[in-house]
Design an enzyme around this catalytic site. Structure first.
Site, PDB file in Angstrom:
ATOM      1  N   GLY A  36      64.268  52.295  40.822  1.00 57.01           N
ATOM      2  CA  GLY A  36      63.855  53.369  42.167  1.00 57.01           C
ATOM      3  C   GLY A  36      62.064  53.478  41.862  1.00 57.01           C
ATOM      4  O   GLY A  36      61.667  53.578  43.195  1.00 57.01           O
ATOM      5  N   HIS A  37      61.755  53.959  41.089  1.00 56.96           N
ATOM      6  CA  HIS A  37      60.308  54.084  40.845  1.00 56.96           C
ATOM      7  C   HIS A  37      59.569  52.902  41.361  1.00 56.96           C
ATOM      8  O   HIS A  37      58.553  53.043  42.076  1.00 56.96           O
ATOM      9  CB  HIS A  37      59.892  54.537  39.441  1.00 56.96           C
ATOM     10  CG  HIS A  37      60.433  55.517  38.785  1.00 56.96           C
ATOM     11  ND1 HIS A  37      61.256  55.578  37.868  1.00 56.96           N
ATOM     12  CD2 HIS A  37      60.312  57.071  38.894  1.00 56.96           C
ATOM     13  CE1 HIS A  37      61.860  57.032  37.515  1.00 56.96           C
ATOM     14  NE2 HIS A  37      61.158  57.735  38.080  1.00 56.96           N
ATOM     15  N   GLN A  61      57.958  72.402  35.585  1.00 57.58           N
ATOM     16  CA  GLN A  61      59.174  72.371  36.580  1.00 57.58           C
ATOM     17  C   GLN A  61      60.328  72.270  35.649  1.00 57.58           C
ATOM     18  O   GLN A  61      61.503  71.972  36.102  1.00 57.58           O
ATOM     19  CB  GLN A  61      58.938  70.968  37.410  1.00 57.58           C
ATOM     20  CG  GLN A  61      59.174  69.752  36.572  1.00 57.58           C
ATOM     21  CD  GLN A  61      58.702  68.554  37.518  1.00 57.58           C
ATOM     22  OE1 GLN A  61      57.416  68.338  37.940  1.00 57.58           O
ATOM     23  NE2 GLN A  61      59.780  67.606  38.183  1.00 57.58           N
ATOM     24  N   LYS A 149      65.846  60.080  46.715  1.00 55.72           N
ATOM     25  CA  LYS A 149      66.636  60.759  45.755  1.00 55.72           C
ATOM     26  C   LYS A 149      66.705  62.211  45.430  1.00 55.72           C
ATOM     27  O   LYS A 149      67.623  62.944  45.331  1.00 55.72           O
ATOM     28  CB  LYS A 149      66.414  59.769  44.402  1.00 55.72           C
ATOM     29  CG  LYS A 149      66.618  60.458  43.164  1.00 55.72           C
ATOM     30  CD  LYS A 149      68.178  60.306  42.821  1.00 55.72           C
ATOM     31  CE  LYS A 149      68.638  61.056  41.589  1.00 55.72           C
ATOM     32  NZ  LYS A 149      67.887  61.201  40.586  1.00 55.72           N
TER      33      LYS A 149
HETATM   34  P1  AMP Z   1      60.815  61.175  38.601  1.00 57.20           P
HETATM   35  O1  AMP Z   1      60.187  60.358  37.614  1.00 57.20           O
HETATM   36  O2  AMP Z   1      62.229  61.454  38.460  1.00 57.20           O
HETATM   37  O3  AMP Z   1      60.183  62.546  38.896  1.00 57.20           O
HETATM   38  O4  AMP Z   1      60.674  60.612  40.195  1.00 57.20           O
HETATM   39  C1  AMP Z   1      59.670  60.183  40.452  1.00 57.20           C
HETATM   40  C2  AMP Z   1      59.686  59.681  41.966  1.00 57.20           C
HETATM   41  O5  AMP Z   1      60.578  58.877  42.108  1.00 57.20           O
HETATM   42  C3  AMP Z   1      60.310  60.746  42.763  1.00 57.20           C
HETATM   43  O6  AMP Z   1      59.547  60.624  44.101  1.00 57.20           O
HETATM   44  C4  AMP Z   1      61.834  60.455  42.961  1.00 57.20           C
HETATM   45  O7  AMP Z   1      62.356  60.868  44.012  1.00 57.20           O
HETATM   46  C5  AMP Z   1      61.622  58.857  42.925  1.00 57.20           C
HETATM   47  N1  AMP Z   1      62.909  58.456  42.502  1.00 57.20           N
HETATM   48  C6  AMP Z   1      63.777  58.629  41.389  1.00 57.20           C
HETATM   49  N2  AMP Z   1      64.883  58.151  41.418  1.00 57.20           N
HETATM   50  C7  AMP Z   1      64.860  57.261  42.500  1.00 57.20           C
HETATM   51  C8  AMP Z   1      65.863  56.200  43.047  1.00 57.20           C
HETATM   52  N3  AMP Z   1      66.985  56.114  42.484  1.00 57.20           N
HETATM   53  N4  AMP Z   1      65.438  55.500  44.321  1.00 57.20           N
HETATM   54  C9  AMP Z   1      64.240  55.878  44.720  1.00 57.20           C
HETATM   55  N5  AMP Z   1      63.252  56.629  44.450  1.00 57.20           N
HETATM   56  C10 AMP Z   1      63.640  57.573  43.161  1.00 57.20           C
END
Ligand code: AMP
Length: 297
Positions: A36-37, A61, A149
């Site tokens: 996803g990232h 957060q 997400k």
């Molecule tokens: P995080 O590391 O959880 O803060 O996420 C960093 C970025 O990745 C944020 O913009 C999330 O929305 C995005 N993100 C997390 N999981 C996914 C996913 N499964 N598909 C697409 N983007 C994602």
């Protein structure tokens, strides 16, 4: 790819990239990267000349009883993944760099933060808005990429950018899912094998509501009850919320109307792991309308 730990150096680099006429895209993350990232990083590379990925597990957060300390971290793996997916810089500050001893400012966005995630995670969006504003001032991007997400977070960031006049285009990228529809998340690593097998139920619940909408159901509470009923097929799930709302305002009318964009939002615990997911669907004008899928693509 260069790793930058210092705010001042990152600002100098960003300034000189901008001065050279190149476009910068930033991808904020908390690391422990998954596909996803990486899809966000690749999208950033498509639209900008220079990609800055940020890696910072932002303590402000997380609530006092949340998983800040045990949040998964693996810098070496994240370094390789960001480098191999087109990132030019990895901004990787430590907590003292981001929050020096006299740090006293926070950004409190009202209304859109008050329900759903905001209600269950008090202070969460204050932490998000503040750190994202800092990351914007540090990386000076033209574009910033966020995942659908974290749907409510995308609304919060858009409000932040509009209200505080950040000259940045916010781009929302689609949710990347696993084989059974489970949205990829760094927190999925907390799931036991048997919990992981059950976690596909969130996607199934979303699909159930979509099919009810396709059949003509418009009453919000009935749609919500379908979500709850499906999730309760897994008795050990504890639901924080499972609700339909108007996508851009999170308003909750009694009935949805043709043309409304509706977001289906779920947050629940499976064991000790908190999972979230969402999907957007447009209420069709007629039941014959087939193309009413509205998620970000
Ligand atoms: P995080 O590391 O959880 O803060 O996420 C960093 C970025 O990745 C944020 O913009 C999330 O929305 C995005 N993100 C997390 N999981 C996914 C996913 N499964 N598909 C697409 N983007 C994602």
């Amino acid at each position: 790819m260069e790793v930058i730990n210092s705010i001042k150096l990152m600002q100098e680099i960003s300034e000189s990239i901008r001065y050279s006429g190149k476009k910068i895209a930033v991808v904020p993350t908390m690391g422990y990267l998954h596909t996803g990232h990486l899809s966000l990083i690749r999208k950033a590379k498509e639209i900008a000349d220079i990609v800055i990925t940020t890696l910072f597990v932002n303590p402000t957060q997380f609530g006092p009883n949340e998983d800040y300390d045990k949040y998964p971290r693996d810098f070496n793996r994240d370094f390789e993944l960001t480098k191999n997916n087109g990132s030019d810089y990895l901004f990787y500050p430590d907590t003292k760099e981001m929050y020096p001893i006299n740090f006293s400012t926070s950004i409190d966005i009202s209304k859109i933060t008050e329900k759903f995630e905001g209600a269950f995670r008090p202070g969460h969006f204050k932490g998000v808005a503040t750190v994202v504003a800092k990351l914007f001032n540090i990386t000076k991007p033209h574009y910033a990429i966020f995942g659908q997400k974290d749907y409510q977070q995308t609304l919060v960031i858009k409000r932040l950018v509009e209200d505080l006049n950040f000259n940045i285009e916010i781009i929302i990228a689609p949710t990347i899912r696993d084989y059974d529809g489970l949205a990829l998340s760094s927190r999925n690593t907390y799931l036991s094998t048997s919990e992981r097998e059950k976690a596909g139920i969130l996607f199934k619940a979303i699909e159930t509501v979509k099919s009810e909408i396709a059949k003509g159901q418009r009453e919000r509470l009935i749609l919500n009850s379908h979500l709850h009923k499906t999730l309760r097929q897994i008795p050990e799930i504890k639901i924080d919320y499972a609700s339909c709302a108007i996508a851009n305002t999170l308003d909750e009318p009694e009935f949805f109307l043709p043309g409304d964009e509706v977001v289906i939002l779920i947050a629940c615990y499976l064991g000790k792991t908190r999972l979230i997911d969402n999907s957007i669907i447009k209420i069709p004008y007629s039941l014959n309308e087939s193309n009413f899928k509205e998620d970000y693509v």
